[in-house]
Design an enzyme around this catalytic site. Structure first.
Site, PDB file in Angstrom:
ATOM      1  N   SER A 143       0.859  -1.196   0.000  1.00 39.64           N
ATOM      2  CA  SER A 143       0.000   0.000   0.000  1.00 39.64           C
ATOM      3  C   SER A 143       0.890   1.240   0.000  1.00 39.64           C
ATOM      4  O   SER A 143       2.058   1.158   0.422  1.00 39.64           O
ATOM      5  CB  SER A 143      -0.863   0.010   1.270  1.00 39.64           C
ATOM      6  OG  SER A 143      -1.563   1.230   1.391  1.00 39.64           O
ATOM      7  N   TYR A 156      -2.054  -0.306  10.547  1.00 38.79           N
ATOM      8  CA  TYR A 156      -2.151  -0.789   9.153  1.00 38.79           C
ATOM      9  C   TYR A 156      -0.830  -0.530   8.434  1.00 38.79           C
ATOM     10  O   TYR A 156      -0.304  -1.421   7.753  1.00 38.79           O
ATOM     11  CB  TYR A 156      -3.310  -0.071   8.453  1.00 38.79           C
ATOM     12  CG  TYR A 156      -3.497  -0.433   6.990  1.00 38.79           C
ATOM     13  CD1 TYR A 156      -3.879  -1.716   6.606  1.00 38.79           C
ATOM     14  CD2 TYR A 156      -3.293   0.515   5.988  1.00 38.79           C
ATOM     15  CE1 TYR A 156      -4.056  -2.039   5.268  1.00 38.79           C
ATOM     16  CE2 TYR A 156      -3.471   0.206   4.653  1.00 38.79           C
ATOM     17  CZ  TYR A 156      -3.854  -1.081   4.289  1.00 38.79           C
ATOM     18  OH  TYR A 156      -4.028  -1.391   2.958  1.00 38.79           O
TER      19      TYR A 156
HETATM   20  P1  NDP Z   1     -11.494  -5.958  -0.405  1.00 35.56           P
HETATM   21  O1  NDP Z   1     -12.046  -5.836   0.975  1.00 35.56           O
HETATM   22  O2  NDP Z   1     -12.412  -5.745  -1.546  1.00 35.56           O
HETATM   23  O3  NDP Z   1     -10.780  -7.356  -0.596  1.00 35.56           O
HETATM   24  C1  NDP Z   1     -10.058  -7.970   0.435  1.00 35.56           C
HETATM   25  C2  NDP Z   1      -9.924  -9.436   0.089  1.00 35.56           C
HETATM   26  O4  NDP Z   1      -9.144 -10.069   1.126  1.00 35.56           O
HETATM   27  C3  NDP Z   1     -11.244 -10.141   0.007  1.00 35.56           C
HETATM   28  O5  NDP Z   1     -11.255 -10.963  -1.133  1.00 35.56           O
HETATM   29  C4  NDP Z   1     -11.285 -10.995   1.272  1.00 35.56           C
HETATM   30  O6  NDP Z   1     -11.971 -12.218   0.998  1.00 35.56           O
HETATM   31  C5  NDP Z   1      -9.811 -11.265   1.483  1.00 35.56           C
HETATM   32  N1  NDP Z   1      -9.506 -11.641   2.860  1.00 35.56           N
HETATM   33  C6  NDP Z   1      -9.661 -10.911   3.985  1.00 35.56           C
HETATM   34  N2  NDP Z   1      -9.325 -11.646   5.063  1.00 35.56           N
HETATM   35  C7  NDP Z   1      -8.945 -12.878   4.599  1.00 35.56           C
HETATM   36  C8  NDP Z   1      -8.526 -14.074   5.194  1.00 35.56           C
HETATM   37  N3  NDP Z   1      -8.373 -14.187   6.530  1.00 35.56           N
HETATM   38  N4  NDP Z   1      -8.225 -15.131   4.403  1.00 35.56           N
HETATM   39  C9  NDP Z   1      -8.381 -15.044   3.065  1.00 35.56           C
HETATM   40  N5  NDP Z   1      -8.785 -13.938   2.428  1.00 35.56           N
HETATM   41  C10 NDP Z   1      -9.062 -12.872   3.199  1.00 35.56           C
HETATM   42  O7  NDP Z   1     -10.274  -4.926  -0.451  1.00 35.56           O
HETATM   43  P2  NDP Z   1      -9.186  -4.588  -1.580  1.00 35.56           P
HETATM   44  O8  NDP Z   1      -9.434  -5.322  -2.818  1.00 35.56           O
HETATM   45  O9  NDP Z   1      -9.096  -3.126  -1.607  1.00 35.56           O
HETATM   46  O10 NDP Z   1      -7.861  -5.121  -0.867  1.00 35.56           O
HETATM   47  C11 NDP Z   1      -6.924  -5.984  -1.481  1.00 35.56           C
HETATM   48  C12 NDP Z   1      -5.525  -5.620  -1.019  1.00 35.56           C
HETATM   49  O11 NDP Z   1      -5.202  -4.307  -1.475  1.00 35.56           O
HETATM   50  C13 NDP Z   1      -5.346  -5.605   0.497  1.00 35.56           C
HETATM   51  O12 NDP Z   1      -4.123  -6.193   0.835  1.00 35.56           O
HETATM   52  C14 NDP Z   1      -5.320  -4.111   0.819  1.00 35.56           C
HETATM   53  O13 NDP Z   1      -4.604  -3.828   1.993  1.00 35.56           O
HETATM   54  C15 NDP Z   1      -4.634  -3.567  -0.431  1.00 35.56           C
HETATM   55  N6  NDP Z   1      -4.833  -2.147  -0.656  1.00 35.56           N
HETATM   56  C16 NDP Z   1      -6.092  -1.647  -0.920  1.00 35.56           C
HETATM   57  C17 NDP Z   1      -6.279  -0.286  -1.091  1.00 35.56           C
HETATM   58  C18 NDP Z   1      -7.627   0.306  -1.298  1.00 35.56           C
HETATM   59  O14 NDP Z   1      -7.752   1.542  -1.223  1.00 35.56           O
HETATM   60  N7  NDP Z   1      -8.666  -0.457  -1.592  1.00 35.56           N
HETATM   61  C19 NDP Z   1      -5.136   0.645  -1.043  1.00 35.56           C
HETATM   62  C20 NDP Z   1      -3.874   0.010  -0.791  1.00 35.56           C
HETATM   63  C21 NDP Z   1      -3.736  -1.326  -0.616  1.00 35.56           C
HETATM   64  P3  NDP Z   1     -12.946 -13.002   1.998  1.00 35.56           P
HETATM   65  O15 NDP Z   1     -13.612 -12.001   2.876  1.00 35.56           O
HETATM   66  O16 NDP Z   1     -13.880 -13.711   1.066  1.00 35.56           O
HETATM   67  O17 NDP Z   1     -12.045 -13.959   2.721  1.00 35.56           O
END
Ligand code: NDP
Length: 246
Positions: A143, A156
Site C-alpha cells: 500500500s 495498518y
Molecule cells: P477488499 O475488501 O475488496 O478485498 C479484500 C480481500 O481479502 C477479500 O477478497 C477478502 O476475501 C480477502 N480476505 C480478507 N481476510 C482474509 C482471510 N483471513 N483469508 C483469506 N482472504 C481474506 O479490499 P481490496 O481489494 O481493496 O484489498 C486488497 C488488497 O489491497 C489488500 O491487501 C489491501 O490492503 C490492499 N490495498 C487496498 C487499497 C484500497 O484503497 N482499496 C489501497 C492500498 C492497498 P474473503 O472475505 O472472502 O475472505
C-alpha cells in the site's frame, strides 16, 4: 493477450476488489487461475465467469490465509491440478484504520494476522515450489501506507511496511534463483476495504476525502504489466495513486 498461456496463478483475496480484478486480468492473458479467499460462493461465480469468457481453467480454493495449513493446502492443490505455481499474488488484506487512543487491539491483531502472517504463509507455501521450478513470480500487494504513515493508519501502515520489507529482502535473496518479486503499492481504490472500519472518528474523517479513488482494474493492469515482462526483467516496485480533485 495470451502472454500467460499455460501459466498458473494463485490469487489470494480473489473474492472481491483488487484480487478479483487481478484474477480477471491474468485469466485474460491466458493464465489458469486459482482463486483463494473465505467466501467460496463469490469465488465460484468468478471461476465460472472467467472460464466462460477466457477459456482458461479456474479453480476455487476456500482459504483463510491466517491458517498456515489452509495456505499449504492451497499450494498443494494447485501443483496437483496444474503442475506448477508460476505466479502467487499475496493480495488478501484488511485495513481496519483506527486511532491508537481508541485502542482497537482486536483489529490490530487481525491486521497482523492477515496482512503479515498471511503473506508469510504464502511465501512459506509457494517459494519452495518456485525454487524447485527455478522460476516464478511473487506479487505482494502492499500500500502507499507502506511508504508513509497517515493519521489512523499507524498499525495498518506497520503491517504494510512489513510487506514492503519482505518484498525487498526476497528481491535481494532470490535475484539469482529465477524467482521474481514485485511489491505493488496502491493508493485509494474503490473496493469493500473501507466498509470494515469500525472507528467512528475514522469514518467521520473519510467523509472529507478530496480524491476520486482508483478502480481495481487500475491496479490489476499494473500487476499484469509486471508479470508479462520477459523473465530477465524484475519489476520490483509499483506505486499507483489516484489524482486529487482539481
Ligand atoms: P477488499 O475488501 O475488496 O478485498 C479484500 C480481500 O481479502 C477479500 O477478497 C477478502 O476475501 C480477502 N480476505 C480478507 N481476510 C482474509 C482471510 N483471513 N483469508 C483469506 N482472504 C481474506 O479490499 P481490496 O481489494 O481493496 O484489498 C486488497 C488488497 O489491497 C489488500 O491487501 C489491501 O490492503 C490492499 N490495498 C487496498 C487499497 C484500497 O484503497 N482499496 C489501497 C492500498 C492497498 P474473503 O472475505 O472472502 O475472505
Amino acid at each position: 493477450m495470451g502472454k500467460l498461456k499455460n501459466k498458473s496463478a494463485i490469487i489470494t483475496g480473489a473474492s472481491s476488489g483488487i484480487g478479483k480484478a487481478i484474477a480477471e486480468h491474468l485469466a485474460q492473458e491466458g493464465a489458469n487461475v486459482v482463486l483463494a479467499a473465505r467466501r467460496a460462493h463469490k469465488l465460484q461465480q468468478l471461476a465460472e465467469d472467467v472460464e466462460d469468457k477466457y477459456g482458461v481453467r479456474a479453480i476455487v480454493s476456500e482459504t483463510d490465509v491466517t491458517k498456515r495449513s489452509d495456505v499449504e493446502d492451497l499450494v498443494k492443490h494447485t501443483t496437483d491440478k496444474l503442475g506448477s505455481v508460476d505466479i502467487y499474488v499475496n493480495n488478501a488484506g484488511v485495513m481496519l484504520l483506527s486511532f491508537l487512543k481508541n485502542d482497537h487491539v482486536d483489529e490490530w491483531e487481525q491486521m497482523v494476522d492477515v496482512n503479515i502472517k498471511g503473506v508469510l504463509f504464502g511465501i512459506h507455501a509457494a517459494l519452495p515450489q518456485m525454487l524447485k521450478q527455478q522460476s516464478g513470480h511473487i506479487i505482494n500487494v502492499a500500500s502507499v501506507a507502506g511508504h508513509e504513515v497517515f493519521p489512523s493508519s499507524t498499525v495498518y501502515s506497520a503491517t504494510k511496511y512489513a510487506v514492503k520489507a519482505l518484498s525487498m529482502g526476497m528481491e535481494k535473496e532470490l535475484s539469482r534463483s529465477g524467482v521474481r518479486v514485485t511489491n505493488v503499492s496502491p493508493g485509494a481504490v474503490d473496493t469493500e476495504l473501507t466498509e470494515h472500519i469500525t472507528d467512528g472518528d475514522v469514518i467521520d474523517m473519510f467523509k472529507d476525502r478530496d480524491m476520486t479513488p482508483l478502480d481495481s482494474e487500475d491496479i490489476a493492469s499494473a500487476v499484469a504489466y509486471a508479470v508479462t515482462q520477459p523473465a530477465s526483467v524484475n519489476v520490483n516496485e509499483l506505486i499507483v495513486r489516484p489524482m486529487h480533485k482539481k
